[in-house]
Design a protein around this motif. Structure first.
Motif, PDB file in Angstrom:
ATOM      1  N   UNK A 240       0.791  -1.220   0.000  1.00 30.73           N
ATOM      2  CA  UNK A 240       0.000   0.000   0.000  1.00 30.73           C
ATOM      3  C   UNK A 240       0.832   1.283   0.000  1.00 30.73           C
ATOM      4  N   UNK A 241       2.108   1.181   0.294  1.00 31.11           N
ATOM      5  CA  UNK A 241       2.929   2.383   0.458  1.00 31.11           C
ATOM      6  C   UNK A 241       2.951   3.213  -0.830  1.00 31.11           C
ATOM      7  N   UNK A 242       2.873   4.521  -0.653  1.00 32.39           N
ATOM      8  CA  UNK A 242       2.852   5.446  -1.788  1.00 32.39           C
ATOM      9  C   UNK A 242       4.266   5.954  -2.076  1.00 32.39           C
ATOM     10  N   UNK A 243       4.479   6.598  -3.215  1.00 29.38           N
ATOM     11  CA  UNK A 243       5.821   7.088  -3.566  1.00 29.38           C
ATOM     12  C   UNK A 243       6.438   8.018  -2.530  1.00 29.38           C
ATOM     13  N   UNK A 244       5.598   8.704  -1.739  1.00 20.77           N
ATOM     14  CA  UNK A 244       6.135   9.595  -0.707  1.00 20.77           C
ATOM     15  C   UNK A 244       6.353   8.870   0.624  1.00 20.77           C
ATOM     16  N   UNK A 245       6.321   7.528   0.579  1.00 18.38           N
ATOM     17  CA  UNK A 245       6.584   6.675   1.754  1.00 18.38           C
ATOM     18  C   UNK A 245       5.500   6.765   2.824  1.00 18.38           C
ATOM     19  N   UNK A 246       4.272   7.059   2.416  1.00 15.12           N
ATOM     20  CA  UNK A 246       3.183   7.136   3.375  1.00 15.12           C
ATOM     21  C   UNK A 246       2.129   6.066   3.091  1.00 15.12           C
ATOM     22  N   UNK A 247       1.347   5.777   4.103  1.00 12.75           N
ATOM     23  CA  UNK A 247       0.206   4.877   3.984  1.00 12.75           C
ATOM     24  C   UNK A 247      -0.802   5.316   5.035  1.00 12.75           C
ATOM     25  N   UNK A 248      -2.088   5.184   4.746  1.00  9.50           N
ATOM     26  CA  UNK A 248      -3.108   5.622   5.688  1.00  9.50           C
ATOM     27  C   UNK A 248      -3.627   4.452   6.517  1.00  9.50           C
ATOM     28  N   UNK A 249      -4.070   4.776   7.714  1.00 11.58           N
ATOM     29  CA  UNK A 249      -4.679   3.772   8.585  1.00 11.58           C
ATOM     30  C   UNK A 249      -5.945   3.220   7.925  1.00 11.58           C
ATOM     31  N   UNK A 250      -6.674   4.080   7.234  1.00 13.66           N
ATOM     32  CA  UNK A 250      -7.902   3.654   6.546  1.00 13.66           C
ATOM     33  C   UNK A 250      -7.598   2.595   5.493  1.00 13.66           C
ATOM     34  N   UNK A 251      -6.548   2.826   4.707  1.00 15.72           N
ATOM     35  CA  UNK A 251      -6.175   1.858   3.676  1.00 15.72           C
ATOM     36  C   UNK A 251      -5.749   0.529   4.297  1.00 15.72           C
ATOM     37  N   UNK A 252      -5.001   0.596   5.376  1.00 11.68           N
ATOM     38  CA  UNK A 252      -4.592  -0.631   6.068  1.00 11.68           C
ATOM     39  C   UNK A 252      -5.801  -1.387   6.597  1.00 11.68           C
ATOM     40  N   UNK A 253      -6.748  -0.652   7.147  1.00 11.90           N
ATOM     41  CA  UNK A 253      -7.957  -1.261   7.702  1.00 11.90           C
ATOM     42  C   UNK A 253      -8.733  -2.004   6.616  1.00 11.90           C
ATOM     43  N   UNK A 254      -8.885  -1.360   5.459  1.00  9.27           N
ATOM     44  CA  UNK A 254      -9.621  -1.976   4.358  1.00  9.27           C
ATOM     45  C   UNK A 254      -8.864  -3.166   3.783  1.00  9.27           C
ATOM     46  N   UNK A 255      -7.560  -3.013   3.598  1.00  5.29           N
ATOM     47  CA  UNK A 255      -6.745  -4.059   2.988  1.00  5.29           C
ATOM     48  C   UNK A 255      -6.725  -5.330   3.830  1.00  5.29           C
ATOM     49  N   UNK A 256      -6.625  -5.145   5.145  1.00  4.14           N
ATOM     50  CA  UNK A 256      -6.532  -6.278   6.061  1.00  4.14           C
ATOM     51  C   UNK A 256      -7.888  -6.721   6.611  1.00  4.14           C
ATOM     52  N   UNK A 257      -8.926  -5.929   6.306  1.00  5.34           N
ATOM     53  CA  UNK A 257     -10.267  -6.204   6.833  1.00  5.34           C
ATOM     54  C   UNK A 257     -10.247  -6.271   8.363  1.00  5.34           C
ATOM     55  N   UNK A 258      -9.593  -5.276   8.939  1.00  5.78           N
ATOM     56  CA  UNK A 258      -9.471  -5.159  10.395  1.00  5.78           C
ATOM     57  C   UNK A 258     -10.009  -3.792  10.809  1.00  5.78           C
ATOM     58  N   UNK A 259     -10.710  -3.728  11.920  1.00  6.24           N
ATOM     59  CA  UNK A 259     -11.323  -2.477  12.366  1.00  6.24           C
ATOM     60  C   UNK A 259     -10.264  -1.433  12.714  1.00  6.24           C
ATOM     61  N   UNK A 260     -10.636  -0.167  12.493  1.00  3.80           N
ATOM     62  CA  UNK A 260      -9.715   0.949  12.671  1.00  3.80           C
ATOM     63  C   UNK A 260      -9.059   0.995  14.053  1.00  3.80           C
ATOM     64  N   UNK A 261      -9.803   0.807  15.146  1.00  2.00           N
ATOM     65  CA  UNK A 261      -9.166   0.863  16.467  1.00  2.00           C
ATOM     66  C   UNK A 261      -8.041  -0.158  16.618  1.00  2.00           C
ATOM     67  N   UNK A 262      -8.221  -1.333  16.041  1.00  2.00           N
ATOM     68  CA  UNK A 262      -7.187  -2.363  16.116  1.00  2.00           C
ATOM     69  C   UNK A 262      -5.950  -1.965  15.315  1.00  2.00           C
ATOM     70  N   UNK A 263      -6.190  -1.348  14.148  1.00  2.00           N
ATOM     71  CA  UNK A 263      -5.069  -0.889  13.328  1.00  2.00           C
ATOM     72  C   UNK A 263      -4.315   0.226  14.045  1.00  2.00           C
ATOM     73  N   UNK A 264      -5.044   1.159  14.626  1.00  2.00           N
ATOM     74  CA  UNK A 264      -4.408   2.259  15.370  1.00  2.00           C
ATOM     75  C   UNK A 264      -3.553   1.726  16.513  1.00  2.00           C
ATOM     76  N   UNK A 265      -4.082   0.723  17.209  1.00  2.00           N
ATOM     77  CA  UNK A 265      -3.343   0.122  18.315  1.00  2.00           C
ATOM     78  C   UNK A 265      -2.047  -0.517  17.830  1.00  2.00           C
ATOM     79  N   UNK A 266      -2.119  -1.226  16.700  1.00  2.00           N
ATOM     80  CA  UNK A 266      -0.916  -1.856  16.153  1.00  2.00           C
ATOM     81  C   UNK A 266       0.089  -0.819  15.686  1.00  2.00           C
ATOM     82  N   UNK A 267      -0.385   0.291  15.104  1.00  2.00           N
ATOM     83  CA  UNK A 267       0.527   1.308  14.617  1.00  2.00           C
ATOM     84  C   UNK A 267       1.281   1.993  15.758  1.00  2.00           C
ATOM     85  N   UNK A 268       0.683   2.037  16.942  1.00  2.00           N
ATOM     86  CA  UNK A 268       1.403   2.569  18.107  1.00  2.00           C
ATOM     87  C   UNK A 268       2.608   1.689  18.423  1.00  2.00           C
ATOM     88  N   UNK A 269       2.437   0.381  18.257  1.00  3.64           N
ATOM     89  CA  UNK A 269       3.553  -0.541  18.457  1.00  3.64           C
ATOM     90  C   UNK A 269       4.606  -0.356  17.371  1.00  3.64           C
TER      91      UNK A 269
END
Length: 216
Positions: free
Chosen positions: A16-45
């Protein structure tokens, strides 16, 4: 040692990473089919591990260390797919799910030996580049078949969809990587293409043409 879940997140970031080396939590949530709070929690790690940087209301910035870690997960997956095809004679349509399991083996020696046995391949069975042991990836100058023009001669170099149904569709037509093709006709109404290869013609929908990567 990374957990299986962390590795799946890293692999998602790689895709999912873009040319500017960024990725959104929303895109990760959709790609992995995981709810946003869980993705946010993992990104803190991930922030703690210096894999990403995060500011409120901004996309995640993937660090160089994070990009390397993500590429190394993909390396294991693609090396495994190539090993299954080249050394075990398993069809390219059947290797993805097996590689999904084996990619989580935590042994650098295992995958380095696999790489050596395959004579250090640069691409996997589907034409996707295999990152090297430092996470570097070769650049491929490819385009979609759908971007080709009538009369153009091209060579199939990669596919961007590796589902069993899609690859079986190609198998039924004996369409494999390195096959030479020529564009005979493009329909104006739906952009489907008549393509000649192996001394016969086939008509491919735009959906199919978008998934085939070629080079002149």
């Amino acid at each position: 040692m990374k957990t299986l879940t962390e590795e799946n997140y890293l692999k998602a970031i790689f895709h999912l990473i873009k040319p500017d080396n960024t990725v959104t939590v929303t895109d990760l949530s959709k790609f992995l089919n995981i709810k946003m709070p869980s993705v946010n929690s993992m990104m803190k790690k991930f922030v703690e591990k210096d894999w990403v940087r995060y500011e409120s209301y901004k996309p995640l910035e993937v660090t160089e260390f994070g990009k390397k870690e993500a590429a190394l997960i993909v390396r294991k997956h693609r090396l495994t797919e190539m090993f299954l095809v080249k050394k075990m004679n398993i069809g390219w349509e059947n290797v993805h799910d097996i590689a999904e399991q084996l990619e989580h083996i935590h042994s650098d020696e295992f995958f380095e030996k696999m790489d050596e046995m395959l004579n250090f391949p640069k691409i996997d069975p589907h034409g996707e580049p295999i990152p090297d042991k430092d996470g570097n990836i070769i650049t491929q100058d490819l385009k979609k078949l759908s971007d080709s023009k009538v009369g153009e001669k091209i060579i199939l170099k990669a596919v961007t969809l590796d589902t069993e149904d899609f690859l079986s569709f190609l198998n039924e037509r004996n369409l494999t990587l390195e096959t030479e093709m020529q564009i005979i006709k493009i329909e104006k109404i739906d952009a489907s293409m008549t393509v000649e290869f192996l001394n016969r013609t086939e008509i491919f929908s735009k959906i199919i043409c978008d998934k085939l990567l070629v080079k002149a």
